[in-house]
Write an enzyme that holds these catalytic residues in place. Structure first.
Site, short mmCIF file in Angstrom:
data_model
loop_
_atom_site.label_atom_id
_atom_site.label_comp_id
_atom_site.label_asym_id
_atom_site.label_seq_id
_atom_site.Cartn_x
_atom_site.Cartn_y
_atom_site.Cartn_z
N GLN A 1 11.45 -6.82 6.21
CA GLN A 1 10.23 -7.51 5.82
C GLN A 1 10.48 -8.09 4.44
O GLN A 1 11.43 -7.71 3.77
CB GLN A 1 9.04 -6.55 5.81
N TYR B 1 4.18 3.09 -5.76
CA TYR B 1 3.57 2.03 -6.57
C TYR B 1 3.77 2.20 -8.07
O TYR B 1 3.24 1.42 -8.84
CB TYR B 1 2.06 1.94 -6.26
N GLU C 1 12.51 5.19 12.01
CA GLU C 1 11.25 5.66 11.45
C GLU C 1 10.10 5.08 12.25
O GLU C 1 9.38 4.20 11.79
CB GLU C 1 11.12 5.26 9.96
N LYS D 1 1.22 -5.13 -5.09
CA LYS D 1 0.23 -4.06 -5.10
C LYS D 1 0.37 -3.21 -6.36
O LYS D 1 1.48 -2.99 -6.84
CB LYS D 1 0.40 -3.16 -3.87
N ASP E 1 13.01 1.28 8.68
CA ASP E 1 11.57 1.31 8.49
C ASP E 1 10.86 0.62 9.65
O ASP E 1 11.16 -0.54 9.98
CB ASP E 1 11.27 0.58 7.16
N ASN E 2 9.91 1.33 10.28
CA ASN E 2 9.08 0.72 11.32
C ASN E 2 9.83 -0.10 12.37
O ASN E 2 9.47 -1.25 12.63
CB ASN E 2 8.04 -0.22 10.67
N ASP F 1 1.02 -8.85 0.37
CA ASP F 1 2.28 -8.71 -0.38
C ASP F 1 3.50 -8.74 0.54
O ASP F 1 4.63 -8.64 0.08
CB ASP F 1 2.27 -7.43 -1.21
#
Lengths: 648, 648
Positions: free
Chosen positions: A305, A520, A405, A245, A376-377, A340
């Site tokens: 991920q 980003y 999170e 991204k 994360d998540n 991505d």
């Protein structure tokens, strides 16, 4: 029909989470209070203990329980939590034959009755204890009894010595025990810490390239001087290039765009590697070392991920899902696609291999000196995985802290906390009104969640620039900081907060994303730019350190302030009471009359206010006082009272 | 690491008592509602069922659950309780792969995406279901899919047929199930009944001797015509002579004193015998038969205690405690002694023999047609005994009702109810003030006790003549009757109540014992004596029968009445709503404005009041009304409303 039935009932054990399915949480140094309803038929005397041990050890220690409320058959006991470990505890209770005999016989003696037979019955109880224990002192007492006259016998059986000795050797053959329960005892940092989140690659001074760990290290003294305890780094791993991204989450990256650090994995490595632009693993260890020298610890971001370039895909294709056309399945939230990112398949045939790999990733970073992970998540990965991996890691490293999170439905957030996450992100970031803050904080600090969920109050994150900060500017940053830092005992900010950075990606109030987000692109910040609140942040953290009451969560109490924009509360620990009053409106000044809790200040009593943010002192009188909070001057006050009584 | 981990979490199951340690209670004909929090990671679709079966049967039935509150992940389902039996139930939930695929693919289709690959993935799910189930219809669909074009495939996989078929054959390999829970389903009489207590020996017309069962039988038509469902007899067994108590509990009985029926056992027999003065066991059976003809059942008093002359002492000395001097141990509550009573020793070496004997006593009376037992002082006998004996009896006789006569601390009373007692005596007899009635009834009907404790509200007992009856006379008898009969669904009075008998053993207000109590002497009553309230009692019981709302307990709701002497409440079942308003002060008239619950009566709406006690009708208007309750005229009103809407 059972062998020897157990007549004592134990019920309503506190604390007990979901029938013992999950452990409760406490911290080293706490006194662990246990309660239970304990009763049996009739009016016999009972005795009870709390049993406890570190999980895995064989031998129980015991602490006596007392009957706290006879009308409600409520018993209580406690023990000290001295180790950073998982403890087991249980309640055991039994019928106390000697105390029952003693109490009944005493009533007859007081009534003037001759208790010759009762004394012989009492001797029988002592004889059984003597036989059970083999205690020579009891045998001696029996001899003494047998050689004594009525008055001697009476005196002997009612002596303190006999009472104490018998209590040392209770008959527990019919004792009842509740099921073994567990408490996870974390280090104090799990409850009390100030977090600072940053992108290490944005900590440099040269635009257009990644800062290095060495450059990021240079910022540590400043972060430390602002009073933070934990420096949390967004992912530090190699970043994929496939479908990367671009700036502001553009679908296609420009040639110089560095990509999101959450697109983990490239030919340079995966979750156990560091991005070459940041430096080497040795540089990272140096960074950790430097932080530790400054009294801080480093938290890493654990994002399960992969970018399409992650080595796992080549080495473990069995951990991923492939489409019927042979392509790998990207992350989706239909109809949205995240090309991505590919998610590992937790339902893979080789889920065991995957779970172990992820555990090993954590253990790898623990070896590098990392003791805290922001996950994360976690709510998009199976809950049983987290329960397993947290236990696996904490088995040998009980000090490791996991922050969940999860911003999702309450039962799922609570479920993650129950199964083992040390701390949790919360809805605080979206709670601005007085009524909703009171309601939410009451739930977190007074209701069942207080037993297992430690709310880490982030005032902002790299993905959340709340509307109140977008519109409210500097006073909003100040008041939200005070709320986060004093409502909860553990809180955090994402870097830029101290600069009051508040430009959203689009129109104000239409998004919570930052403009030109660090996610980003490379950024260079002027950490001293005008309008910053670094000193304010430092002062708030200093106040936290100086006031032990603010190191606690469940001691929060709200008090009356007669204006809906003004929130008034306090925390007390021992002699230390801290009052906080916040103007929730960053735009206008508001006044309110604050009512102290009963008994704090007498009707016409004079006392000194010690305001801790601006560090003023002044005299006031009586159990309520008027306050005016002006966003531009004092959006909040944190104060202590000094009365002649508190001086004494 | 577990074999195939189960990702779905089930928690917060309702109802569940003490982690499933005890069953909850319901009655035949109820719909059993089950709730649970059910969730897993991510956003997959879940499916869930309530499973249930009669305990002891192998096969589960299932009822689907629905997601009632998505934000709170709260699911619900129900099933019908058709049998007087103990049921097991549990919640099972799993990941619904097909529904998840369907929902995600639908979003892509709606977004205009081509879902060719998704259709092949969907086919795979159908193929697995086909394989799992062997259902030929699924195989046919697969063939159809393989021969179809894109649009055909899309139409097929989104057809209702496929959806229904797949749902019939879910993949439950990873399903989660909560532990098996239990619900005891009693007959409706357990919840809804009016009890009448009497001493059979006092039902005759000749003074100075015991009435017989045949004489007592003659009173049954009158008791039935007053509307009672259960005739409860104090113990009917032979009475001991050793240390027998005299009139008014005198320490020494006179030669003609019959003794307390609670001093059970003589040379004429023990707990399985009837007192010869009452007649024979055949006479007793005749009495039971006669009661049944009149639509009533007979309840016996189960008092586990013995006179010193009980045959048990001779035949089973091992069930008793003996003193060091060889004498038997009498009952005591130091310094008080009860020399006419010896207690069995539940901790005897042969406790098994004793438990079985007591079970056989109950079964003996069940064989004589007795299905209800009022158990005397159960809280002085081990709780595990009651749990065992109630299950033993109900195993083959699920209709047997046990009423716990425990007046003791709340946890013990609740404990007895939890372990299996069908009904419980309560503190109602001592609750007279509005605030305490509201608080106590809210606890009983709205809080956890409603799941397991059926409060049998006795307005008096042979041992309790409450002060309000002693001082308040006829109006007190009326108002306390209305309270007992309408606050709870099961209630009782002790004979003499209908005569407003209220002479205490000493000065009024200093004791709750009756003067010249039937416990210690023969009595002859004039059942038609002036001032009796037999018609009032009959009318109240008639109102209960005619209004199904009064057959229920947990539908009680309190409403506002602006006078502290006036209690206002209602019960609703389906179309039937009954309002009750009671003047709690038997001495003075009080007025109050009653506020109906919202939505019952419109702002200026006219409606008819149908008052059921005095059977008047009149017109009123608006959502509140003024009432005046005069102890001498109408100490209470029971009324229904008729509005144009309720007519429709």
């Amino acid at each position: 029909m059972r062998e020897a039935y157990k007549p004592v009932v134990i019920e309503g054990v506190y604390p007990e989470l979901d029938c013992g399915r999950y452990p409760v949480k406490r911290e080293v140094g706490d006194v662990f209070e246990v309660r239970a309803n304990i009763f049996k038929e009739g009016h016999d005397k009972l005795a009870a203990v709390v049993k406890y041990r570190e999980k895995g050890k064989r031998k129980w220690a015991e602490s006596p329980m007392k009957l706290l409320n006879p009308g409600l058959d409520r018993w209580g006991g406690s023990f000290d939590l001295t180790e950073n470990a998982r403890y087991e505890y249980a309640v055991e209770a039994w019928f106390d034959e000697f105390e029952t005999w003693r109490s009944e016989t005493e009533k007859k003696v007081d009534d003037g009755q001759i208790v010759e037979l009762e004394l012989i019955e009492g001797r029988e109880i002592v004889a059984k204890a003597s036989e059970r224990s083999g205690d020579a002192r009891l045998a001696t007492m029996l001899d003494e009894f047998d050689g004594g006259f009525y008055e001697d016998r009476l005196g002997l059986l009612f002596s303190k010595d006999v009472r104490v000795l018998i209590a040392e050797h209770p008959d527990r053959t019919r004792s009842t025990c509740c099921k073994n329960l567990e408490v996870v005892v974390d280090r104090v940092r799990a409850r009390y810490a100030a977090w600072y989140e940053m992108f290490p690659r944005s900590q440099g001074t040269e635009p257009g390239r990644s800062a290095t760990f060495r450059e990021a290290e240079a910022r540590l003294p400043e972060i430390s001087s602002m009073g933070f305890d934990v420096v949390y780094l967004t992912p530090i791993h190699p970043i994929g290039t496939t479908n990367r991204k671009g700036r502001n989450n553009a679908l296609v990256a420009g040639p110089d765009d560095p990509g999101s650090p959450y697109g983990i994995g490239s030919e340079d490595g995966g979750h156990m590697a560091v991005h070459p632009d940041l430096g080497t693993i040795e540089d990272f260890r140096h960074f950790v070392h430097k932080a530790r020298e400054l009294g801080m610890e480093v938290a890493l971001d654990l994002a399960v991920q992969a970018s399409p370039d992650h080595p796992w895909i080549r080495e473990h294709p069995e951990w991923f899902k492939f489409r019927p056309d042979g392509t790998i399945k990207y992350a989706e939230n239909p109809p949205k696609k995240y090309q991505d990112i590919v998610n590992v398949d937790f339902y893979s045939e080789d889920w065991r291999g995957l779970w172990k790999e992820l555990r090993d990733v954590i253990l790898f970073w623990v070896e590098q000196g990392v003791e805290t992970f922001r996950v994360d998540n976690p709510h998009t990965k199976p809950l049983p995985f987290w329960e397993w991996v947290i236990r696996e890691v904490q088995k040998d490293h009980p000090g490791v802290v996991f922050l969940s999170e999860a911003f999702t439905r309450p039962r799922v957030m609570q479920g993650l906390a129950k199964l083992g996450f040390t701390q949790s992100y919360t809805y605080f970031t979206w709670r601005n009104e007085k009524a909703e803050l009171v309601e939410y904080l009451t739930e977190l600090t007074q209701d069942e969640p207080k037993e297992y969920m430690r709310p880490n109050f982030f005032a902002n994150t790299h993905d959340i620039l709340p509307h109140i900060l977008q519109f409210g500017g500097r006073p909003a940053f100040q008041l939200r900081l005070v709320l986060a830092a004093t409502l909860s005992s553990v809180y955090g900010i994402y870097s830029g907060y101290e600069l009051c950075e508040n430009t959203p990606r689009g129109e104000r109030g239409t998004t919570v994303y930052y403009a030109d987000s660090e996610v980003y692109e490379y950024k260079v910040w002027d950490w001293d730019r005008p309008g910053n609140i670094k000193e304010y942040v430092a002062r708030i953290n200093e106040i936290r350190r100086e006031n032990p009451a603010l190191h606690e969560l469940t001691n929060l109490r709200f008090h009356e302030a007669d204006d809906e924009n003004v929130l008034f509360y306090s925390k007390t620990l021992g002699e230390n009471t801290v009052f906080v009053v916040v103007n929730l409106d960053p735009h206008e000044a508001h006044e309110a009359t604050l009512s102290y809790p009963l008994g704090i200040v007498g009707d016409d009593e004079a006392y000194m206010i010690e305001e801790l943010i601006l560090q003023n002192e002044w005299k006031e009188r009586g159990p309520s006082r008027r306050v005016r909070l002006d966003p531009g001057l004092n959006p909040a006050e944190i104060f202590r009272l000094r009365t002649p009584r508190t001086e004494a």
